[in-house]
Structures are given as structure tokens and as C-alpha cells.
Design an enzyme around this catalytic site. Structure first.
Site, short mmCIF file in Angstrom:
data_model
loop_
_atom_site.label_atom_id
_atom_site.label_comp_id
_atom_site.label_asym_id
_atom_site.label_seq_id
_atom_site.Cartn_x
_atom_site.Cartn_y
_atom_site.Cartn_z
N GLU A 17 19.13 5.57 114.14
CA GLU A 17 20.00 6.17 113.12
C GLU A 17 19.28 6.31 111.78
OE1 GLU A 17 20.79 3.80 115.19
OE2 GLU A 17 22.74 4.19 116.10
N GLU A 487 -5.20 19.78 126.65
CA GLU A 487 -4.18 18.72 126.73
C GLU A 487 -2.73 19.20 126.61
OE1 GLU A 487 -5.18 15.17 124.42
OE2 GLU A 487 -7.32 15.54 124.67
N ASP A 602 -11.54 8.29 125.30
CA ASP A 602 -11.11 8.02 123.92
C ASP A 602 -10.82 6.54 123.73
OD1 ASP A 602 -11.12 10.66 122.98
OD2 ASP A 602 -9.15 11.06 123.84
N GLU A 608 -8.49 -1.54 116.06
CA GLU A 608 -7.25 -2.22 115.68
C GLU A 608 -6.92 -3.39 116.59
OE1 GLU A 608 -4.91 1.50 115.85
OE2 GLU A 608 -3.57 0.37 117.15
N HIS A 644 -14.53 8.67 121.60
CA HIS A 644 -14.03 9.12 120.30
C HIS A 644 -13.24 7.99 119.66
CE1 HIS A 644 -11.94 11.37 117.22
NE2 HIS A 644 -10.80 10.93 117.72
N HIS A 697 -5.92 16.42 109.53
CA HIS A 697 -4.62 16.01 108.99
C HIS A 697 -4.19 16.88 107.83
CE1 HIS A 697 -5.22 12.52 111.52
NE2 HIS A 697 -3.92 12.39 111.46
#
Ligand code: GLN
Ligand code: ZN
Length: 764
Positions: A17, A487, A602, A608, A644, A697
Site C-alpha cells: 500500500e 534478454e 554475471d 555486496e 560483469h 542510468h
């Protein structure tokens, strides 16, 4: 009597929501009041749920319209001055507009920076501090929300991000963040006094940076900041999570607080040491329910762990999830497509509230009082342990024999490269892309219709072939050297593979906030992972049949698959990574057998996955690199392996990246003007590199000159013989028009540079 509470509840709502309310407000379709109303409803619902689960305290101020770190910058008056004047025409806009401008930028100012919250996939807004920063608490909104909570509930426990973590997570320019420590802590003290007047008994103060390697300066900062809290104030529960914090025991126990929360899921070994070291009047909140994962708690096991602490601490023992439930989905209630058995193994936030209550009852009133519920839980745990869906015999045999697999390629890089050169016949500075091409409205609609069952398989398939053909023709027209299939069939680089692998399940509403209104729905790895049939071979083969130029096969690597999923907790992560590696290895082998000469694996998420504490890095890097190598080492010498990675700092893990021994690595670099590449030069990265020259981006089309300038910089660091030319990342979020222009410029720049280099060679 043991007490119960949570550190925070997910904000997005059962059906996202909050996301929809935010986005319609941003589009100007709804008013600020509409948005605030949804927010208030969500908060009320979250408190209601904690009340129904009979938790001892209701947690408030865990909610945010965008991000809680940003909210603290606002609360303490530390928003950047550059936003002080609203842009022309926005003077009379509601305050929400100014708030969102900080997070999302406006026509005059770029947004504040955003970065990952510890090792989670949540991103917070980084406060900007400088010599102009003056903290001054503005508690109005905070207190309004407190009233809201207090009218609904008797025992409200507000949450604050602690002052030291706030400063640590900020970015200070021209000053030291710690220069601001006293003035910030003083403002916290004012707020705490105000909360004391409002009869708040406990405040939760989060200091998550205790999970990190802290130097003396930062450890001393705790003492100095918390000295400000020796005033009239509510009791303070200091919370830590994501790590064992016993190494900071002397610092923590010296702070003037009234209790400590520790993460007993990540670091169970710290429970008893803390019970022993706890100052006499402190409470200990034991985070025993996993706030980062979705598995049902083994309540018997947890009760056993809690026996001694409960006995020793009595009402000073609090029970909680390990960290905020922000990192788990909201409820299993709406999941209709998970089978009953699998569903019984899971617990999302709401189910975790119930587990918490059950644990407290078992401790406070005896296990007999909750026997029926415990039995149900036991059955689910037993069914998960015994399930053949979880444990696959033939795969386990393969894993047991994994040491027989040579994780290295057959020959060293130089030998492979020579063979690949002969096979591929590529020019100097070869051009390529990272994999995806624009996901047009038609592609999305086709996939959605097929998924809903509204499109027969044959139609869907024909459409995908048409999109692949289109992408290949465009790339040929652009004269790129190494092509991709584009892709079109992939909605997401992890989900696409997960759907075809055994051991993976997908939820309908298992959304977790990533940042602002953005949510992700990580797939669930519940069992042994293997690949029943080839996953990408058919489309790759088709794409290759359309061109005489090499078409790259495109796979997601084992670590990225792992990192972006909810991972089973009944075996170590590195074992699950090995299973994924074997599945990808099978695919690599099938692709090369189908004649695909270049295969990209990839690993966008490699970095991370790094642990929060440096001491644990090497172990992680060792198994992560091994998993990648196992997936790649099946490639023959003349099959070229690419990898990548994007949007991260690589310099501190370069040896590990080199150890992956991919023939070519493509990385994001254009936004930092190639600065990220410097490390690769200094370290003398041995294989080939494609630094990104087009920031995908941004809608901005880079000119030929822009790209040439970036490539010149790249050639200062990497010899031209080892350079590739490509965008920063996949192009799926861009439109075709801008993509064609940008790639045209990229290819033109490559050709110009090649000509120059050839001219230089012939004159020297
Ligand atoms: N091959 C993927 C793509 O091009 C890579 C995406 C990523 O790195 N996040 O979209
Ligand atoms: Zn990328």
C-alpha cells in the site's frame, strides 16, 4: 516474566500500500493528505498486529515515508542547505514535496546519496554534513506520531537511530563527523527529556555500527555522546544487530543505558557471555527470531537456548526478532500459490510476531500452556528436515565428489587467449553490450500475458524469437563486434533462472523494501538446487543462427543467485553456493556444446556479499571465488568466459576478482570518470577489461568525444590490447532510440581509436 517486543515492522504494507500511495502522490494524482492517511492507517495496522500478538511493548517511529535515516536528518534539522530554497513554483507546495526532494532530487538539486544498509538489500539516504550543519531538534512530527501511538496503545516504545551511528553513516565534507558529536547528542537529550515528560518508559536506541570494525575514536565517541543522557529521560534499550558484539563489552557496559539487545541468530555464541556480563539492573533483549530470513523458528531449540538466561534474568529477559522485521515480507496470509507443506516451513513478519508470543508464553507459563501450538510447529520443522524435496541424493553425491572437479580452466590465460583469438577473430578494442536490450511495452505485456495464462506457449515463443531477431539485427546494423540475444524473456536476472532450477520457490507477495517505494521479491531457496534441463540454450542458439558474429551466452552467477534470494538456513551458505555453481556449470557446458563461443556469467552481487567484519572477508571471498570458478572451469580453452560486476567499489577485492580468472570482465566506470579503473591498473589486473563508457542510468546520450575521452583515460591504465568497449550495465531500462544513438557513438569512438592506434603502430 519475560517481555516481548520487536525492533521494527515492515513499512510497505501487506499489499505494498505504501508503494502505491507514494507513487500516485509523486505522479500528482493524490494529495499529501491522501498519502498521510495511508501512512497513518499502515502505522495503526502495524501497532494493532503487535497488540493482537500480545507483545509487551508496541514499537513506534519505525515507520517512514521514505527512509528512517533521512527522517533523523530532518528530525535534527540537518538537511543540506542546498535544499533550503524551494525551486521556482514550489514555494507553496506541501512539506512532503520538500521531504521527497531530499530523497529523489528536484529540478534544481540532485538527490542526496543513497547507500546500502549494512549487509542488507535496504538502502538508506546518506546525511550530508559540513561546516554549516547546525543540529536543532524539531520534534513536532515525532510527537504527533507519538500521540497517535499512545491513543491506541498503553505501552509505546519509540525507536531512534543512535547519535553515533547517525554520524558514522553520514558523509561529512570539510569537517570530521565527530566534530558534531556533542551538539547532536545534546539535541537527542532534549528529545529524550520531552519523551520523559510524555511518560514514555522505554526508548529503543539503535547503534548498529557495533556490528562493524570500530576504531578507538568511534568507541570513545559512544562514551562522550551517551554522557549527555545522564539526565531525566526514559530508560534506554541499546540495540545492536547483525554481529557478535562481545568484543565491545567493556565499552557497551560502561554506557549509561538500561538494557541491551543482541542478535542471537547471527551470533548465538554471544548469548551466555552477555548474560554473565550484564550490569545488574539492565535488561537483555535476546534477538532469537531471524529478522533477515523467512524460516519458521525451531521453537524447541530456541527454548533450550533461552533456558539459562530465563532462569537467571527473569523479567529482565526480553525476547525479540534479531533485527528489525523491515527485511522480511509482511504476511503469509495472502500466499495462495505456495503448497501447504512449503508454506508451513515459513514465517514472515506476522508469523514471527506469533512465534515471539508463543516463546514468551512457554517461558512464562510453561510449555504445557502452549502444547498444541508447539506441536504444530514441531511437525513443520520435522517435515522440513525429512523432506525429499529439500535433500536430493544424487546432488549430494555430486557435492561430495566436488573436489574431483578441477576448478581451474585447462590452461593459463595466455594460452586460452591465443586460442580464443584464432576462433573469434575480433578487432582491437572489441565492442559489446552487457546483455539486456530495452524491455519495451510489448515485451513486458507479452511476458505478463504468458504468465497469467492468457497466451499460448507457441505464441509466446514466437514473439520472443521475434524480439531476439530484432535485437540481433539492430546490433548488426550498429556494427557491434560481440552480440547478445537481448534478454527479452527475462523479467529479472535471478528469477528467470530460479524458476527453472529445482529447490527454488516463488511467493506472490513476499515483497521487501529496497529503497523508497522500490521493493524486491526475493525467491526462496528451500532445497537442494540443481538444473533439470537447459535454461538458456535454445534462445542462445537461435540468436547465434542469425549472425556470423559471435553471440554471447548470458548467465547469472552463483553468488548473485544466492545473494538476491532468501537462502535456506539448514546448511551453510557456501554449500548452497556450490550447488548453484554446479547448476550454472551444466549450463555453461551445454552452451559451449551448442556452439556458443563466449559466455558471460554475471556476478553483480559479488561485492555486496562481503561480511561486515574484515576478519571474515577472506573466508567469504575464498568460497565465492571457488563457486564462480566451478561454474566457469568447464569451459574449453577456446570458449571465452566473461563476467560483469556493477556499481560497487572493487579496489579492495581486486586479488579475488583476478582469482576468478574470467577471460574478460566488464565493470561500471563511466560515472566515476574511470576512477574505478585506477585500481585495476595499479594492481596490474592480468586479463581483459571492459570499463563502462556509457552511463545506462542516465537518459543522456554520450557523444563520440565523451566516449573517446573516457577511453583515452582507460588506455592510460590498461593497454589497448586488453581493452573492451561497452556500456556500464544492461540496457533494459532504456528506450531503443537513445540506445541506438549511444551505441552508434560508442562504435564510432571505437573505430576512430582503432584507426589512430593502427596509424601509431605503423609509424613506430
Ligand atoms: N546481463 C544483465 C543485463 O544486462 C546484467 C544486469 C546487472 O548487472 N545488474 O541486464
Ligand atoms: Zn550491471
Amino acid at each position: 516474566m519475560a517481555q516481548t517486543h520487536i525492533l521494527g515492522y515492515p513499512r510497505v504494507g501487506e499489499r505494498r500500500e505504501l508503494k502505491f500511495a507514494l507513487e500516485s502522490f509523486w505522479r500528482g494524482e493524490t494529495s499529501a493528505q491522501d498519502l498521510q492517511q495511508t501512512a497513518a492507517q499502515l502505522r495503526a495496522e502495524h501497532w494493532q498486529k503487535q497488540q493482537s500478538a500480545e507483545l509487551s511493548y508496541i514499537t513506534s517511529h519505525d515507520f517512514s515515508l521514505y527512509d528512517h535515516v533521512l527522517d533523523h536528518a530532518v528530525l535534527f534539522g540537518a538537511t543540506p542547505k542546498r535544499f533550503a530554497k524551494p525551486p521556482f513554483g514550489q514555494k507553496n507546495a506541501p512539506p512532503e514535496v520538500a521531504y521527497f526532494a531530499l530523497a529523489r532530487g528536484n529540478i534544481e538539486q540532485p538527490a542526496m546519496e543513497m547507500t546500502k544498509w549494512f549487509d542488507t538489500n535496504y538502502h538508506y539516504i546518506v546525511p550530508e554534513l559540513n561546516a554549516e550543519t547546525i543540529f536543532s531538534v524539531n520534534a513536532h512530527d515525532f510527537l504527533t506520531q507519538l500521540d497517535e501511538a499512545q491513543t491506541l496503545n498503553a505501552k509505546v516504545k519509540p525507536v531512534l537511530l543512535g547519535p553515533v551511528s547517525f554520524l558514522y553513516l553520514s558523509k561529512a565534507k570539510g569537517i570530521e563527523a565527530l566534530d558534531l558529536l556533542d551538539s547532536l547528542a545534546q539535541q537527542y537529550a532534549y528529545l529524550l527529556q520531552e519523551l520523559h515528560i510524555r511518560k514514555i518508559e522505554w526508548v529503543q536506541i539503535d547503534e548498529p555500527i557495533f556490528a562493524l570494525d570500530l576504531d578507538d575514536q568511534w568507541l570513545k565517541a559512544f562514551q562522550r555522546a551517551y554522557a549527555w543522557f545522564r539526565t531525566q529521560r526514559p530508560k534506554l534499550l541499546l540495540t545492536t544487530y547483525f554481529a557478535n558484539v562481545t568484543r565491545y563489552q567493556s565499552v557497551i557496559t560502561a554506557l549509561p543505558v538500561d538494557g541491551l539487545h543482541i542478535d542471537v541468530v547471527r551470533a548465538p555464541e554471544q548469548l551466555l557471555p552477555w548474560v554473565n556480563a550484564l550490569p545488574a539492573y539492565w535488561v537483555l533483549s535476546a534477538g532469537v527470531i531471524d529478522g533477515r530470513n523467512i524460516w519458521r523458528n525451531d521453537l524447541d531449540k530456541t527454548l533450550a537456548i533461552l533456558a539459562v538466561p530465563a532462569e537467571r534474568l527473569k523479567e529482565r529477559l526480553w525476547l525479540a526478532p534479531s533485527c528489525s522485521l523491515l527485511h522480511t515480507p509482511v504476511t503469509l496470509r495472502h500466499e495462495q500459490q505456495l503448497d501447504g507443506e512449503l508454506k508451513s516451513w515459513l514465517a514472515f513478519a506476522d508469523e514471527k510476531l506469533k512465534e515471539l508470543h508463543l516463546l514468551a508464553q512457554a517461558i512464562n507459563l510453561g510449555v504445557e500452556s502452549v502444547e498444541a501450538l508447539l506441536r504444530e510447529s514441531r511437525q513443520a520443522i520435522a517435515s522440513r528436515k525429512a523432506s525429499t524435496r529439500v535433500n536430493d541424493k544424487s546432488l549430494q553425491a555430486r557435492i561430495a565428489a566436488i573436489d574431483n572437479i578441477n576448478e581451474n580452466r585447462a590452461s593459463p590465460f595466455a594460452t586460452r587467449l591465443a586460442k580464443q583469438k584464432v576462433r573469434l577473430q575480433l578487432p582491437l578494442l572489441p565492442t559489446t553490450t552487457i546483455g539486456s536490450f530495452p524491455q519495451t511495452a510489448d515485451i513486458r505485456a507479452t511476458r505478463a500475458a504468458f504468465k497469467k495464462g492468457g497466451l499460448p506457449q507457441t505464441h509466446y515463443h514466437a514473439k520472443m524469437l521475434a524480439h531476439i531477431e530484432h535485437a540481433v539485427r539492430q546490433q548488426e546494423a550498429l556494427d557491434l563486434d560481440v552480440l547478445v540475444h537481448g534478454e527479452a524473456e527475462r523479467n529479472d536476472m535471478v528469477e528467470y533462472f530460479g524458476e527453472q532450477l529445482a529447490g527454488y520457490a516463488f511467493t506472490q507477495y513476499g515483497w521487501v523494501q529496497s529503497y523508497g517505494s522500490r521493493c524486491v521479491k526475493p525467491p526462496v531457496i528451500y532445497g537442494d538446487v540443481y538444473r533439470p534441463t537447459p535454461m538458456t540454450v535454445e534462445y542462445a542458439r537461435y540468436a547465434q543462427s542469425l549472425s556470423t558474429k559471435p553471440v554471447k551466452g548470458m548467465l547469472t552467477g552463483p553468488i548473485t543467485m544466492l545473494q538476491w534470494s532468501f537462502v535456506r538456513d539448514d546448511q551453510p551458505r557456501h554449500l548452497t553456493a556450490l550447488q548453484l555453481a554446479l547448476a550454472i556449470r551444466d549450463e555453461v557446458d551445454d552452451l559451449q556444446k551448442a556452439g556458443i563461443a563466449i559466455i558471460q556469467i554475471d556476478e553483480a552481487a559479488l561485492r555486496e556479499g562481503l561480511p561486515l567484519q574484515k576478519a571474515a572477508w577472506q573466508h567469504y571471498l575464498d568460497w565465492a571465488v571457488r563457486a564462480f570458478k566451478i561454474s566457469a572451469s568447464v569451459a574449453d580453452d577456446n570458449t571465452q568466459i566473461h563476467t560483469h560486476m556493477c556499481y560497487s567499489e572493487f579496489n579492495d577485492i581486486l586479488p579475488a576478482i583476478a582469482a576468478m580468472d574470467a577471460d574478460v570482465i566488464t565493470i561500471e566506470t563511466s560515472r566515476s570518470h574511470m576512477e574505478l579503473l585506477d585500481g585495476f591498473g595499479k594492481f596490474a589486473y592480468p586479463n581483459e577489461i571492459g570499463p563502462g563508457v556509457y552511463d545506462i542510468h542516465s537518459p543522456r546520450v554520450p557523444s563520440v568525444e565523451d566516449i573517446e575521452a573516457l577511453l583515452q583515460r582507460a588506455m592510460d591504465v590498461i593497454p589497448a590490447e586488453r581493452l573492451w568497449i561497452n556500456p556500464d550495465c544492461g540496457l533494459k531500462t532504456r528506450g531503443w532510440d537513445e540506445t541506438k544513438l549511444a551505441l552508434h557513438n560508442m562504435v564510432t569512438a571505437a573505430k576512430r581509436l582503432r584507426a589512430q592506434l593502427m596509424a601509431n603502430y605503423s609509424t613506430t
